[in-house]
Scaffold this motif. Sequence first.
Motif, PDB file in Angstrom:
ATOM      1  N   ASP A  75       7.587   9.329 -10.014  1.00 41.61           N
ATOM      2  CA  ASP A  75       7.888   8.428  -8.905  1.00 41.61           C
ATOM      3  C   ASP A  75       7.677   6.979  -9.350  1.00 41.61           C
ATOM      4  OD1 ASP A  75       6.768   6.760  -6.422  1.00 41.61           O
ATOM      5  OD2 ASP A  75       8.097   8.335  -5.663  1.00 41.61           O
ATOM      6  N   ARG A  77       7.410   4.077  -7.786  1.00 37.35           N
ATOM      7  CA  ARG A  77       6.393   3.322  -7.045  1.00 37.35           C
ATOM      8  C   ARG A  77       4.990   3.753  -7.456  1.00 37.35           C
ATOM      9  NH1 ARG A  77       3.931   4.967  -2.392  1.00 37.35           N
ATOM     10  NH2 ARG A  77       2.747   3.390  -1.231  1.00 37.35           N
ATOM     11  N   ASP A  78       4.781   5.068  -7.588  1.00 42.68           N
ATOM     12  CA  ASP A  78       3.456   5.551  -8.003  1.00 42.68           C
ATOM     13  C   ASP A  78       3.117   5.080  -9.408  1.00 42.68           C
ATOM     14  OD1 ASP A  78       2.854   6.795  -5.624  1.00 42.68           O
ATOM     15  OD2 ASP A  78       3.497   8.792  -6.278  1.00 42.68           O
ATOM     16  N   ARG A  81       1.946   1.571  -9.085  1.00 45.22           N
ATOM     17  CA  ARG A  81       0.626   1.511  -8.433  1.00 45.22           C
ATOM     18  C   ARG A  81      -0.480   1.917  -9.397  1.00 45.22           C
ATOM     19  NH1 ARG A  81       0.510   5.502  -4.342  1.00 45.22           N
ATOM     20  NH2 ARG A  81      -1.267   4.468  -3.356  1.00 45.22           N
ATOM     21  N   GLN A 116      15.152   1.664  -9.338  1.00 53.30           N
ATOM     22  CA  GLN A 116      13.951   2.306  -9.870  1.00 53.30           C
ATOM     23  C   GLN A 116      12.982   1.269 -10.430  1.00 53.30           C
ATOM     24  OE1 GLN A 116      16.348   5.133 -12.410  1.00 53.30           O
ATOM     25  NE2 GLN A 116      14.732   6.555 -11.779  1.00 53.30           N
ATOM     26  N   GLN A 119      11.236  -0.564  -7.704  1.00 53.11           N
ATOM     27  CA  GLN A 119      10.165   0.232  -7.093  1.00 53.11           C
ATOM     28  C   GLN A 119       8.890   0.187  -7.935  1.00 53.11           C
ATOM     29  OE1 GLN A 119      11.595   4.213  -6.174  1.00 53.11           O
ATOM     30  NE2 GLN A 119      13.488   3.365  -5.326  1.00 53.11           N
ATOM     31  N   GLU A 122       7.394  -3.116  -7.165  1.00 51.35           N
ATOM     32  CA  GLU A 122       6.853  -3.119  -5.805  1.00 51.35           C
ATOM     33  C   GLU A 122       5.531  -2.370  -5.746  1.00 51.35           C
ATOM     34  OE1 GLU A 122       7.597  -4.663  -3.004  1.00 51.35           O
ATOM     35  OE2 GLU A 122       9.074  -5.782  -4.146  1.00 51.35           O
ATOM     36  N   GLY A 123       5.451  -1.244  -6.475  1.00 55.75           N
ATOM     37  CA  GLY A 123       4.191  -0.509  -6.515  1.00 55.75           C
ATOM     38  C   GLY A 123       3.066  -1.350  -7.081  1.00 55.75           C
ATOM     39  N   GLU A 126       2.059  -3.952  -4.566  1.00 56.57           N
ATOM     40  CA  GLU A 126       1.320  -3.334  -3.462  1.00 56.57           C
ATOM     41  C   GLU A 126      -0.173  -3.232  -3.781  1.00 56.57           C
ATOM     42  OE1 GLU A 126       1.097   1.128  -1.606  1.00 56.57           O
ATOM     43  OE2 GLU A 126       3.098   0.304  -1.995  1.00 56.57           O
TER      44      GLU A 126
END
Length: 347
Positions: A75, A77-78, A81, A116, A119, A122-123, A126
């Motif tokens: 993923d 985003r993950d 993060r 992708q 994302q 963005e992760g 965040e």
Amino acid sequence: MNEHPRLTSLAHGGGCGCKLAPSVLRELLAGQPVAQAFPQLLVGTETADDAAVWQVDAQTCVIATTDFFMPMVDDPRDFGRIAATNAISDIYAMGGRPIMALAILGMPIDKLAPEQIRQILEGGREICAEAGIPVAGGHSIDAPEPIYGLAVIGLCHPSELRRNADARPGDALILTKGLGIGIYSAAIKKGALDAEGLAEMVASATRLNRIGTDLAKRDDVHAITDVTGFGILGHGLEVARGAGLRLRLRLNDLPLLSRAAELAEAGFATGASTRNWAAYGAEVTLPEGLPIWKRALLTDPQTSGGLLIACAAPAAGQLLDELRAAGFPLATIIGSAEAGPPGIVVE
């Protein structure tokens, strides 16, 4: 139908398992000039600490670090993060407070869709927002494998700086997160980790180690480091070597992710786990007859792992209660430090 490739399929390794073996890293750094010729550089390369520290004045130290790796999850985003949480952890492990980050991005733009990559970014943003810091800039390149991470700047008072070399004889050792991240990532690669296990791994790897900032204000906390790519043994050895002490770890007290032992016994392990043992096994004494899969738990590379804390033994119980109340339910007293030749004894 999803036409995007799995992120993990584009990388030869993932997470902190991508790190160079400890022995290789030590060899590469052996001929570097001594950075301590600069008196304001309080922490450089000499103690294998988590970040560099420069004292600006009597009240302020600047902490600087960088960390990046290839994806260990699919993923986007993950992935962002986890990578951001891992990078920021170096500031917390020095006792600092992060103030800003710069993004480090290398992407195979012919293989990944722009959405992708967005994302991933963005992760990272965040997690930086959760830490209360901006992503103030960065640098990107076209790369054959996906790479993402951060350069992070933090601050601390000189009295609150915590190095891994400052552990003392008699200290209790506390680990704040469960081991097994690398084992879980190996299972992901082979499609053997279910959704529940993946969620557990991501939750652990995205939990900020911000408690390090508060720990550094306590006089009874002497040393802090975070446990990442070299495993609990490798990062424990950095403490032992830096402080000139022997560490005793209790195997049965080590906190584990819920399926770590099961997956390790089934043979899931990263190549980094084997490289780690080859690099530092001579400095470790294990229980006689210890199965290889149990040794793998000790050498397992952790991505965005927990903090290893050396504190005065009388304070350990109360500190443990505070860590669990602060969102680290697996925090455990795992051993102690004692006078003796630098190394680790596992009991």
